[in-house]
Motif scaffolding. Sequence first.
Motif, PDB file in Angstrom:
ATOM      1  N   TRP A   1     -64.765   9.521  86.990  1.00 25.32           N
ATOM      2  CA  TRP A   1     -64.535   9.547  88.439  1.00 25.32           C
ATOM      3  C   TRP A   1     -63.478   8.532  88.864  1.00 25.32           C
ATOM      4  N   TYR A   2     -63.289   7.483  88.085  1.00 23.11           N
ATOM      5  CA  TYR A   2     -62.390   6.393  88.449  1.00 23.11           C
ATOM      6  C   TYR A   2     -60.991   6.519  87.829  1.00 23.11           C
ATOM      7  N   ARG A   3     -60.687   7.637  87.167  1.00 24.45           N
ATOM      8  CA  ARG A   3     -59.423   7.732  86.433  1.00 24.45           C
ATOM      9  C   ARG A   3     -58.213   7.568  87.353  1.00 24.45           C
ATOM     10  N   LEU A   4     -58.239   8.160  88.548  1.00 22.48           N
ATOM     11  CA  LEU A   4     -57.096   8.042  89.462  1.00 22.48           C
ATOM     12  C   LEU A   4     -56.942   6.615  89.962  1.00 22.48           C
ATOM     13  N   ALA A   5     -58.064   5.923  90.176  1.00 18.70           N
ATOM     14  CA  ALA A   5     -58.017   4.539  90.632  1.00 18.70           C
ATOM     15  C   ALA A   5     -57.427   3.640  89.552  1.00 18.70           C
ATOM     16  N   VAL A   6     -57.807   3.876  88.314  1.00 20.69           N
ATOM     17  CA  VAL A   6     -57.256   3.078  87.211  1.00 20.69           C
ATOM     18  C   VAL A   6     -55.757   3.326  87.087  1.00 20.69           C
ATOM     19  N   ASP A   7     -55.366   4.590  87.196  1.00 11.14           N
ATOM     20  CA  ASP A   7     -53.932   4.905  87.167  1.00 11.14           C
ATOM     21  C   ASP A   7     -53.203   4.177  88.291  1.00 11.14           C
ATOM     22  N   PHE A   8     -53.837   4.119  89.452  1.00 13.40           N
ATOM     23  CA  PHE A   8     -53.204   3.496  90.621  1.00 13.40           C
ATOM     24  C   PHE A   8     -53.010   1.996  90.422  1.00 13.40           C
ATOM     25  N   VAL A   9     -54.076   1.283  90.049  1.00 10.14           N
ATOM     26  CA  VAL A   9     -53.947  -0.176  89.925  1.00 10.14           C
ATOM     27  C   VAL A   9     -53.024  -0.550  88.772  1.00 10.14           C
ATOM     28  N   TYR A  10     -52.994   0.282  87.745  1.00 10.77           N
ATOM     29  CA  TYR A  10     -52.101  -0.021  86.620  1.00 10.77           C
ATOM     30  C   TYR A  10     -50.643   0.223  87.008  1.00 10.77           C
ATOM     31  N   SER A  11     -50.359   1.367  87.607  1.00 11.62           N
ATOM     32  CA  SER A  11     -48.968   1.692  87.956  1.00 11.62           C
ATOM     33  C   SER A  11     -48.416   0.775  89.033  1.00 11.62           C
ATOM     34  N   ASN A  12     -49.299   0.224  89.874  1.00  6.85           N
ATOM     35  CA  ASN A  12     -48.862  -0.686  90.929  1.00  6.85           C
ATOM     36  C   ASN A  12     -48.991  -2.154  90.524  1.00  6.85           C
ATOM     37  N   GLN A  13     -49.305  -2.376  89.254  1.00  9.56           N
ATOM     38  CA  GLN A  13     -49.357  -3.716  88.668  1.00  9.56           C
ATOM     39  C   GLN A  13     -50.320  -4.646  89.405  1.00  9.56           C
TER      40      GLN A  13
ATOM     41  N   TYR B   1     -53.554 -11.312  95.292  1.00 10.04           N
ATOM     42  CA  TYR B   1     -52.199 -11.877  95.303  1.00 10.04           C
ATOM     43  C   TYR B   1     -51.171 -10.789  94.971  1.00 10.04           C
ATOM     44  N   HIS B   2     -51.466  -9.975  93.968  1.00 11.08           N
ATOM     45  CA  HIS B   2     -50.547  -8.880  93.618  1.00 11.08           C
ATOM     46  C   HIS B   2     -50.510  -7.835  94.724  1.00 11.08           C
ATOM     47  N   LEU B   3     -51.661  -7.607  95.384  1.00  3.20           N
ATOM     48  CA  LEU B   3     -51.703  -6.658  96.494  1.00  3.20           C
ATOM     49  C   LEU B   3     -50.828  -7.140  97.645  1.00  3.20           C
ATOM     50  N   ALA B   4     -50.674  -8.460  97.756  1.00  2.00           N
ATOM     51  CA  ALA B   4     -49.821  -9.048  98.806  1.00  2.00           C
ATOM     52  C   ALA B   4     -48.345  -8.960  98.463  1.00  2.00           C
ATOM     53  N   GLY B   5     -48.037  -8.467  97.269  1.00  2.45           N
ATOM     54  CA  GLY B   5     -46.643  -8.366  96.866  1.00  2.45           C
ATOM     55  C   GLY B   5     -46.195  -9.500  95.973  1.00  2.45           C
TER      56      GLY B   5
END
Length: 365
Positions: A189-201, A227-231
């Motif tokens: 169920w979390y595959r898209l979320a993992v792809d998202f956090v990985y691709s967005n570093q 911190y990474h979410l803040a850019g």
Amino acid sequence: MNWKKVRQGTAALAAGVLLTGVSLAASGGDSLISLSYLNQKFIPSLVAQGKELRDKQLNQAYQTALRRLEETAGGSQSGGGDGSLSPDLRVRSFARGDLLRLSTGSSFFLQDGAVGLTHDGVVVDVTKGTTVPSGADLTAGHRYLIGEDTSAQLTVRSGLAKAGMQGSGRLEESGVPAAPFVDVTDRDWYRLAVDFVYSNQLFAGMGNDRFSPQSKMDRAMMMTVLYHLAGSPEEERLSATAVFTDVPRDVWYTTFVAWAADHHVSAGTGEGKFSPLQPVTRQQVVVLLHNFAINYLHMDLKERADLSVCTDRSRIAFWAEEPVSWALGSGVMALSAQGTVEPERSATRAEVASMLMNFSQRYLG
């Protein structure tokens, strides 16, 4: 011997006759199957599975297999299909959605990852000494042999799979980007979320090509994610001055914790402590995201949900009530099938990834 009739018999005889019609390589340690393997493991396994078979029939299959091995000794099967198959089962990497089409006599070794199998005949797990039904998932560390008059299709289900192939066939690459982890599959169920956090570093894996989705996220790690979410504003981080008695001045998370405190994303756990290695709970995650949105991004968060629908409403801490109501109302967090929030439970890496993806898609575009 009639193959169709044999296939209608026991699985043991089917596997034995399979070997009679397959051209195998016996040139070294990476050959499809060796003479010693036949003598020491595979044939004894067949005997154990088919005791009711006449010795004459089994011996005939055995002798034929040996003769075929001797005829091909010193050679190998390669050059099939588009040339993507290795003559020595050399392990290579594959991505989610990649399709491998293998034909009679081909061998496949799965080192790690998730791969599904469909076929129209017989496929043998030569490591275990059994046949494999169509529609099954393969086992890491096992080697497989494609049987006589059989076409097999192998689909990579994990973001990364490591495997070796030998024989005749072709590879069809999916071209779909996926986080390269062997423990995240297209069924999770979390595959898209993992792809998202990985691709967005936002955060990566835990080593050895694993994301470890069920592992807990600690508070120090959560600060680096925010911190990474803040850019990743490096100047802000390096100029942060907040100090906590349980945060050393020279560890990897020191400046990330200071940054979060300086910008009122987190105030610590009280009495001058931050508890950096303490697992972050589900309600703490939404509180941190709520603080991040209001105090760092200066957002006006108006979404609210009625907490009375939560069957574990009494377990939500008073200081987390508004953030939890916001998270449920905005879709950042969802109730379980039982209507629970499980606010006090440690958040897993998969759950944090999901909340980060939901937050980003909702508020950051």
